[in-house]
Design a protein around this motif. Structure first.
Motif, PDB file in Angstrom:
ATOM      1  N   THR A 157      13.554   9.204   0.572  1.00 42.15           N
ATOM      2  CA  THR A 157      13.086   8.995   1.940  1.00 42.15           C
ATOM      3  C   THR A 157      12.774   7.523   2.167  1.00 42.15           C
ATOM      4  OG1 THR A 157      11.437   9.709   3.565  1.00 42.15           O
ATOM      5  CG2 THR A 157      10.692   9.425   1.299  1.00 42.15           C
ATOM      6  N   SER A 158      12.317   7.197   3.368  1.00 43.22           N
ATOM      7  CA  SER A 158      11.911   5.834   3.685  1.00 43.22           C
ATOM      8  C   SER A 158      10.620   5.492   2.953  1.00 43.22           C
ATOM      9  CB  SER A 158      11.726   5.672   5.194  1.00 43.22           C
ATOM     10  OG  SER A 158      10.812   6.628   5.687  1.00 43.22           O
ATOM     11  N   TYR A 159      10.433   4.208   2.697  1.00 40.18           N
ATOM     12  CA  TYR A 159       9.304   3.775   1.865  1.00 40.18           C
ATOM     13  C   TYR A 159       7.955   4.138   2.484  1.00 40.18           C
ATOM     14  CZ  TYR A 159       5.889   0.748  -0.358  1.00 40.18           C
ATOM     15  OH  TYR A 159       4.763   0.274  -0.981  1.00 40.18           O
ATOM     16  N   MET A 160       7.793   3.937   3.797  1.00 42.44           N
ATOM     17  CA  MET A 160       6.494   4.160   4.421  1.00 42.44           C
ATOM     18  C   MET A 160       6.105   5.629   4.444  1.00 42.44           C
ATOM     19  SD  MET A 160       5.456   1.169   4.889  1.00 42.44           S
ATOM     20  CE  MET A 160       3.904   1.788   5.477  1.00 42.44           C
ATOM     21  N   ALA A 161       7.039   6.540   4.183  1.00 42.04           N
ATOM     22  CA  ALA A 161       6.716   7.961   4.121  1.00 42.04           C
ATOM     23  C   ALA A 161       6.243   8.381   2.736  1.00 42.04           C
ATOM     24  CB  ALA A 161       7.928   8.800   4.532  1.00 42.04           C
ATOM     25  N   THR A 162       6.361   7.497   1.755  1.00 43.34           N
ATOM     26  CA  THR A 162       5.872   7.807   0.413  1.00 43.34           C
ATOM     27  C   THR A 162       4.370   7.585   0.344  1.00 43.34           C
ATOM     28  OG1 THR A 162       6.190   5.551  -0.428  1.00 43.34           O
ATOM     29  CG2 THR A 162       8.080   7.052  -0.545  1.00 43.34           C
ATOM     30  N   VAL A 163       3.760   8.101  -0.710  1.00 41.00           N
ATOM     31  CA  VAL A 163       2.315   7.900  -0.897  1.00 41.00           C
ATOM     32  C   VAL A 163       1.995   6.423  -0.998  1.00 41.00           C
ATOM     33  CG1 VAL A 163       0.366   8.321  -2.450  1.00 41.00           C
ATOM     34  CG2 VAL A 163       2.004  10.153  -1.982  1.00 41.00           C
ATOM     35  N   SER A 164       2.846   5.670  -1.700  1.00 46.23           N
ATOM     36  CA  SER A 164       2.635   4.231  -1.830  1.00 46.23           C
ATOM     37  C   SER A 164       2.686   3.537  -0.472  1.00 46.23           C
ATOM     38  CB  SER A 164       3.693   3.631  -2.763  1.00 46.23           C
ATOM     39  OG  SER A 164       3.510   2.233  -2.901  1.00 46.23           O
ATOM     40  N   GLY A 165       3.649   3.933   0.369  1.00 49.62           N
ATOM     41  CA  GLY A 165       3.754   3.333   1.692  1.00 49.62           C
ATOM     42  C   GLY A 165       2.561   3.673   2.571  1.00 49.62           C
ATOM     43  N   LEU A 166       2.121   4.909   2.535  1.00 50.27           N
ATOM     44  CA  LEU A 166       0.952   5.317   3.326  1.00 50.27           C
ATOM     45  C   LEU A 166      -0.306   4.601   2.850  1.00 50.27           C
ATOM     46  CD1 LEU A 166       1.639   9.162   3.573  1.00 50.27           C
ATOM     47  CD2 LEU A 166       2.022   7.432   5.331  1.00 50.27           C
ATOM     48  N   LEU A 167      -0.419   4.403   1.533  1.00 52.63           N
ATOM     49  CA  LEU A 167      -1.579   3.683   1.005  1.00 52.63           C
ATOM     50  C   LEU A 167      -1.610   2.238   1.492  1.00 52.63           C
ATOM     51  CD1 LEU A 167      -1.782   5.003  -2.676  1.00 52.63           C
ATOM     52  CD2 LEU A 167      -3.440   5.378  -0.838  1.00 52.63           C
ATOM     53  N   LYS A 168      -0.437   1.647   1.727  1.00 47.24           N
ATOM     54  CA  LYS A 168      -0.398   0.272   2.251  1.00 47.24           C
ATOM     55  C   LYS A 168      -1.124   0.189   3.596  1.00 47.24           C
ATOM     56  CE  LYS A 168       2.072  -1.986  -0.863  1.00 47.24           C
ATOM     57  NZ  LYS A 168       2.043  -0.945  -1.892  1.00 47.24           N
ATOM     58  N   ILE A 169      -0.933   1.188   4.447  1.00 45.10           N
ATOM     59  CA  ILE A 169      -1.605   1.200   5.746  1.00 45.10           C
ATOM     60  C   ILE A 169      -3.111   1.334   5.561  1.00 45.10           C
ATOM     61  CG2 ILE A 169      -1.767   2.362   7.972  1.00 45.10           C
ATOM     62  CD1 ILE A 169       0.883   1.001   7.536  1.00 45.10           C
ATOM     63  N   VAL A 170      -3.521   2.199   4.648  1.00 44.19           N
ATOM     64  CA  VAL A 170      -4.954   2.390   4.407  1.00 44.19           C
ATOM     65  C   VAL A 170      -5.575   1.119   3.836  1.00 44.19           C
ATOM     66  CG1 VAL A 170      -6.685   3.849   3.300  1.00 44.19           C
ATOM     67  CG2 VAL A 170      -4.502   4.840   3.987  1.00 44.19           C
ATOM     68  N   GLN A 171      -4.862   0.456   2.933  1.00 43.99           N
ATOM     69  CA  GLN A 171      -5.370  -0.791   2.351  1.00 43.99           C
ATOM     70  C   GLN A 171      -5.581  -1.855   3.418  1.00 43.99           C
ATOM     71  OE1 GLN A 171      -2.208  -1.520  -0.396  1.00 43.99           O
ATOM     72  NE2 GLN A 171      -2.772   0.193  -1.719  1.00 43.99           N
TER      73      GLN A 171
END
Length: 307
Positions: A157-171
């Motif tokens: 999938t696209s990067y921002m849909a991964t847990v790592s991508g979502l964590l970037k927004i939270v960070q």
């Protein structure tokens, strides 16, 4: 880049954009967002920084959600020069955080059981309570979209849909909270060590925003080296930098040699440097844990930059 254009002969309007589970969640976002905004603007009322933030958050989320639904329904997202999967995933996570904050702030500062003085009266109280309920529903609607679109194990999938991508927004969101506390009379300029911590927060925030921006714009494939490897290296460095800040900031703010171990009794509530320093310390550890979790998840991600 935008998703591929539809094959010739396909319908111009995509009904699945509003009838699928994700589409239904987005329609509910529009309904709850418009209702919340209208209740507050009509009779609920808002004042101060907290009220302005809530209205700005609801207005921003409603506007972008309307854009997403319109582009999905008309298939115009294929004409946009961005990675649509990354954009929608990043926005859903950001909207979840914004609406969660607003759903806490508005009832905390404005909703009361007692009726406010005239001319507002009990009608304003009822509108504020109703707005608080719909603000909670709005948060849930965005959280459902995040849960529905989040990448599953083994899914490409696209990067921002991964847990790592979502964590970037939270960070990035947590970093904004830290910056808000820093500018609120935190006295970070007293020592070089605390200035170093500010530099850490700023550097990691800018790098995180750059990762999100590159993903959303669909430019991760033209960096000269694998994007996922760059993300892992950056996240590892961010862990080390935040670890240094997590040690330095409490020492130079709460150690008796440099600061105040306890809250000064004469510190005015709402404008106390010690409170701001405590908020910075708490969210420094929160972001440190987020970066550690990000580092663990980023070892296993598989994504497609152009989705």
């Amino acid at each position: 880049m935008g998703s591929a254009m539809e094959p010739p002969g396909s319908a111009y309007l995509h009904l699945g954009a509003v009838t699928s589970p994700v589409g239904t969640a987005r329609v509910l976002q529009l309904a709850f967002g418009c209702t919340t905004f209208s209740l507050v603007a009509h009779r609920g009322g808002f004042t101060g920084v907290q009220g302005t933030f809530c209205m700005a958050a609801w207005g921003f989320c409603f506007a972008v959600s309307a854009l997403v639904v319109t582009c999905e329904f008309t298939r115009l997202h294929g004409c946009l020069r961005l990675s649509w999967g990354n954009f929608t995933a990043a926005f859903a996570m950001l909207a979840t955080l914004l609406c969660a904050t607003a759903a806490v702030l508005y009832p905390l500062y404005f909703a009361r059981r007692e009726c406010p003085p005239e001319p507002a009266g009990c009608a304003a109280r009822d509108f504020r309570l109703a707005a608080s309920v719909f603000a909670g529903l709005l948060f849930l609607a965005y959280a459902v979209e995040v849960a529905l679109t989040r990448a599953r194990p083994g899914q490409v999938t696209s990067y921002m849909a991964t847990v790592s991508g979502l964590l970037k927004i939270v960070q990035a969101f947590v970093a904004c909270i830290i910056f808000g506390a820093l500018v609120h009379d935190s006295r970070y300029g007293r020592y070089v060590a605390t200035q170093w911590c500010v530099a850490v927060y700023s550097l990691c925030f800018l790098a995180t925003v750059a990762v999100v921006a590159l993903s959303v714009m669909g430019h991760t494939g033209g960096l000269g080296c694998p994007f996922d490897r760059l993300v892992v290296v950056y996240t590892f460095l961010a862990v080390l930098l935040y670890l240094s800040a997590a040690v330095i900031w409490p020492v130079f703010c709460f150690d008796p040699k440099y600061g105040e171990p306890k809250r000064p009794p004469d510190c005015v509530r709402g404008s106390c440097p010690w409170d701001s320093q405590l908020v910075v310390a708490i969210f420094t550890y929160v972001n440190l844990l987020l970066y550690v979790a990000d580092l663990a998840y980023s070892q296993r991600i598989r994504f497609v930059p152009s989705l």
